[in-house]
Design an enzyme around this catalytic site. Structure first.
Site, PDB file in Angstrom:
ATOM      1  N   LYS A   2       2.167  -3.391   6.840  1.00  0.00           N
ATOM      2  CA  LYS A   2       2.144  -4.021   5.219  1.00  0.00           C
ATOM      3  C   LYS A   2       4.383  -2.985   4.580  1.00  0.00           C
ATOM      4  O   LYS A   2       4.382  -4.760   4.415  1.00  0.00           O
ATOM      5  CB  LYS A   2       1.602  -2.681   4.445  1.00  0.00           C
ATOM      6  N   TYR A  15      -1.040   0.272  10.219  1.00  0.00           N
ATOM      7  CA  TYR A  15      -2.198  -0.489   9.239  1.00  0.00           C
ATOM      8  C   TYR A  15      -0.518   0.025   8.026  1.00  0.00           C
ATOM      9  O   TYR A  15      -0.547  -1.084   7.809  1.00  0.00           O
ATOM     10  CB  TYR A  15      -2.897   0.002   8.480  1.00  0.00           C
ATOM     11  N   SER A  20       0.643  -1.392   0.363  1.00  0.00           N
ATOM     12  CA  SER A  20      -0.248   0.109   0.268  1.00  0.00           C
ATOM     13  C   SER A  20       1.278   1.530   0.011  1.00  0.00           C
ATOM     14  O   SER A  20       1.298   0.844   0.097  1.00  0.00           O
ATOM     15  CB  SER A  20      -0.486   0.491   1.303  1.00  0.00           C
TER      16      SER A  20
HETATM   17  N1  LIG Z   1      -8.730  -0.572  -2.487  1.00  0.00           N
HETATM   18  C1  LIG Z   1      -8.035  -0.512  -1.733  1.00  0.00           C
HETATM   19  O1  LIG Z   1      -7.902   0.774  -1.873  1.00  0.00           O
HETATM   20  C2  LIG Z   1      -6.583  -0.711  -2.116  1.00  0.00           C
HETATM   21  C3  LIG Z   1      -5.327  -0.067  -1.838  1.00  0.00           C
HETATM   22  C4  LIG Z   1      -4.438  -0.242  -1.571  1.00  0.00           C
HETATM   23  C5  LIG Z   1      -3.805  -1.854  -1.236  1.00  0.00           C
HETATM   24  N2  LIG Z   1      -4.731  -2.454  -0.644  1.00  0.00           N
HETATM   25  C6  LIG Z   1      -4.441  -3.689  -0.269  1.00  0.00           C
HETATM   26  O2  LIG Z   1      -5.457  -4.746  -1.234  1.00  0.00           O
HETATM   27  C7  LIG Z   1      -5.722  -6.114  -0.012  1.00  0.00           C
HETATM   28  C8  LIG Z   1      -7.524  -5.843  -0.897  1.00  0.00           C
HETATM   29  O3  LIG Z   1      -7.841  -5.125  -0.486  1.00  0.00           O
HETATM   30  P1  LIG Z   1      -8.864  -5.079  -1.320  1.00  0.00           P
HETATM   31  O4  LIG Z   1      -9.544  -3.496  -1.071  1.00  0.00           O
HETATM   32  O5  LIG Z   1      -9.767  -6.206  -2.120  1.00  0.00           O
HETATM   33  O6  LIG Z   1      -9.687  -5.004   1.239  1.00  0.00           O
HETATM   34  P2  LIG Z   1     -10.799  -6.648   0.859  1.00  0.00           P
HETATM   35  O7  LIG Z   1     -10.585  -6.663   2.263  1.00  0.00           O
HETATM   36  O8  LIG Z   1     -11.816  -6.206   0.109  1.00  0.00           O
HETATM   37  O9  LIG Z   1     -10.390  -7.996   0.633  1.00  0.00           O
HETATM   38  C9  LIG Z   1      -9.267  -8.459   1.075  1.00  0.00           C
HETATM   39  C10 LIG Z   1     -10.041  -9.937   1.740  1.00  0.00           C
HETATM   40  O10 LIG Z   1      -8.505 -11.319   2.959  1.00  0.00           O
HETATM   41  C11 LIG Z   1      -9.720 -11.799   3.739  1.00  0.00           C
HETATM   42  N3  LIG Z   1      -8.972 -11.964   4.082  1.00  0.00           N
HETATM   43  C12 LIG Z   1      -8.655 -10.785   5.403  1.00  0.00           C
HETATM   44  N4  LIG Z   1      -8.380 -11.238   6.666  1.00  0.00           N
HETATM   45  C13 LIG Z   1      -7.944 -12.805   6.450  1.00  0.00           C
HETATM   46  C14 LIG Z   1      -7.174 -13.883   7.202  1.00  0.00           C
HETATM   47  N5  LIG Z   1      -6.645 -13.781   8.127  1.00  0.00           N
HETATM   48  N6  LIG Z   1      -6.958 -14.854   6.397  1.00  0.00           N
HETATM   49  C15 LIG Z   1      -8.085 -15.523   5.387  1.00  0.00           C
HETATM   50  N7  LIG Z   1      -8.249 -14.407   4.434  1.00  0.00           N
HETATM   51  C16 LIG Z   1      -8.709 -13.177   5.411  1.00  0.00           C
HETATM   52  C17 LIG Z   1     -10.684 -10.559   3.740  1.00  0.00           C
HETATM   53  O11 LIG Z   1     -12.406 -12.122   3.733  1.00  0.00           O
HETATM   54  C18 LIG Z   1     -11.346 -10.444   2.493  1.00  0.00           C
HETATM   55  O12 LIG Z   1     -11.953 -11.140   1.377  1.00  0.00           O
HETATM   56  C19 LIG Z   1      -5.326  -4.915   0.703  1.00  0.00           C
HETATM   57  O13 LIG Z   1      -3.964  -6.442   1.082  1.00  0.00           O
HETATM   58  C20 LIG Z   1      -5.665  -4.204   0.646  1.00  0.00           C
HETATM   59  O14 LIG Z   1      -4.114  -3.547   2.248  1.00  0.00           O
HETATM   60  C21 LIG Z   1      -5.717  -1.839  -1.145  1.00  0.00           C
END
Ligand SMILES: NC(=O)c1ccc[n+]([C@@H]2O[C@H](COP(=O)([O-])OP(=O)(O)OC[C@H]3O[C@@H](n4cnc5c(N)ncnc54)[C@H](O)[C@@H]3O)[C@@H](O)[C@H]2O)c1
Length: 353
Positions: free
Chosen positions: A142, A138, A114
């Protein structure tokens, strides 16, 4: 295997991987993800990332050759009040995954990192070599996991890639953004467009930017899918290493520009009110993705603001309650074979254990 593949970014990337001819297993505990986003021919395993033994078993049984790790807790505010949850899930859970991979002989890994690893940037656009000084747990988790990846690469011949996303938005036809609580600007703006909230709050109008509101970098989730595919392919060759790439558009749009564009795309009024700045919100967060373009050959195709908003709006209007099932009052009593979600998950979990 896509860990966190039932979430927003994971599920849309699974679509890209399937489209490119890969077999995909999703491993997810459904804490923030949605089972409905996982469709045939994808195999689903209900499991926690902290369960090293389970992970190792799945990696071996399913003959996994590479892992895309998207699972995380990712709410900045929650990380400030419950850092233990973030270190347990994002760091300890990640290390369990690395150890399971090592034990199963799987050495190719792509990780969803991130922009939060940079903290408050000293210059924009932000490049990968710029100072990393996260200002919340957070971002710190990361960065800590990137450190673990780096040392696993050195000790156990991993070829790992960390992709530092800025803001992901938009949707595919099948999958879109359905978080509760929702903290991302575009789905919040579209909730107002759909009359689910009365107005958008604009945090600060006195930033040193052309219209005074903060500027952020948005990438279409489809373009994240192609970045993941390219990164996974890149882990198939070369020396053991950890490579880090920013994924952003280098353009950036102000909060006001996003609201204005959303008014045009949706044809709705979308009232907005300016409130005080939030602590720790930098004026401009924009990525230099030159390295990803040059080395991975990544070329975002869908990241014009209007396309991002139009696709997110189309998904939203087709899924007014997100992935939610009908309210209990709207369905008949469950008949044989028509089991509640939790029970269905349990059955799938034991079937794939
Ligand atoms: N969406 C964004 O704009 C954004 C920006 C920067 C970074 N990210 C990173 O991208 C990744 C995905 O983001 P997202 O928006 O799809 O989030 P999200 O919450 O929609 O998806 C995360 C998934 O991981 C699963 N999960 C969480 N903890 C878990 C565990 N302990 N064991 C198994 N599964 C687990 C959740 O059930 C979910 O399906 C994350 O790592 C987030 O930090 C997202």
């Amino acid at each position: 295997m896509v860990v966190g593949g039932a979430g927003y970014v994971g599920s849309t990337s699974v679509e890209t991987l399937i489209g490119a001819g890969h077999d995909v297993v999703v491993y997810d505990n459904l804490s923030t993800g949605h089972l409905a986003s996982v469709a045939d021919p994808v195999a689903f395993v209900h499991g926690n990332i902290g369960d090293r033994t389970r992970l190792e078993g799945v990696l071996r049984d399913k003959a996994i050759d590479a892992v895309l790790h998207c699972a995380a807790r990712s709410l900045v505010g929650e990380s400030m009040t419950d850092p233990g949850l973030y270190y347990r899930n994002n760091v300890a859970g990640g290390v369990a995954l690395l150890e399971a991979m090592q034990a199963a002989g799987v050495t190719r890994l792509v990780f969803s990192s991130s922009a939060a690893v940079y903290g408050e940037p000293r210059r924009v656009p932000i490049a990968e070599a710029d100072r990393t000084e996260p200002i919340n747990p957070y971002g710190a988790t990361k960065l800590a996991f990137e450190g673990a990846m780096r040392w696993f690469a050195a000790a156990h011949d991993f070829r790992a890639i960390s992709l530092r996303y800025f803001n992901v938005a938009g949707a595919t036809e099948r999958n879109g953004e359905d978080h509760e609580p929702e903290t991302h600007l575009i789905p919040i703006v579209l909730r107002v467009a759909a009359s689910e909230a009365t107005h958008v709050q604009i945090f600060g109008q006195d930033y040193p930017t052309p219209d005074g509101t903060a500027i952020r970098d948005f990438i279409h989730v489809r373009d994240m899918g192609s970045a993941h595919l390219l990164a996974l392919e890149a882990t198939g060759e070369g020396e053991p290493s950890l490579e880090v790439y920013n994924l952003g558009s280098a353009a950036g749009f102000s909060v006001r520009e996003v609201v204005e564009a959303a008014r045009k795309v949706t044809g709705r009024a979308i009232p907005a009110r300016v409130v005080k700045r939030r602590l720790g919100d930098p004026p401009v967060l924009v990525a230099s993705s030159r390295r990803a373009r040059r080395e991975l050959g990544w070329q975002p195709q869908h990241s014009k603001l209007e396309e991002i908003l139009a696709d997110a709006w189309t998904w939203r209007t087709a899924h007014p309650r997100g992935y939610a099932r009908p309210e209990p009052s709207e369905v008949a009593a469950p008949a044989d074979g028509d089991r509640p979600e939790a029970e269905r998950v349990q059955r799938q979990a034991s079937a794939s254990a």
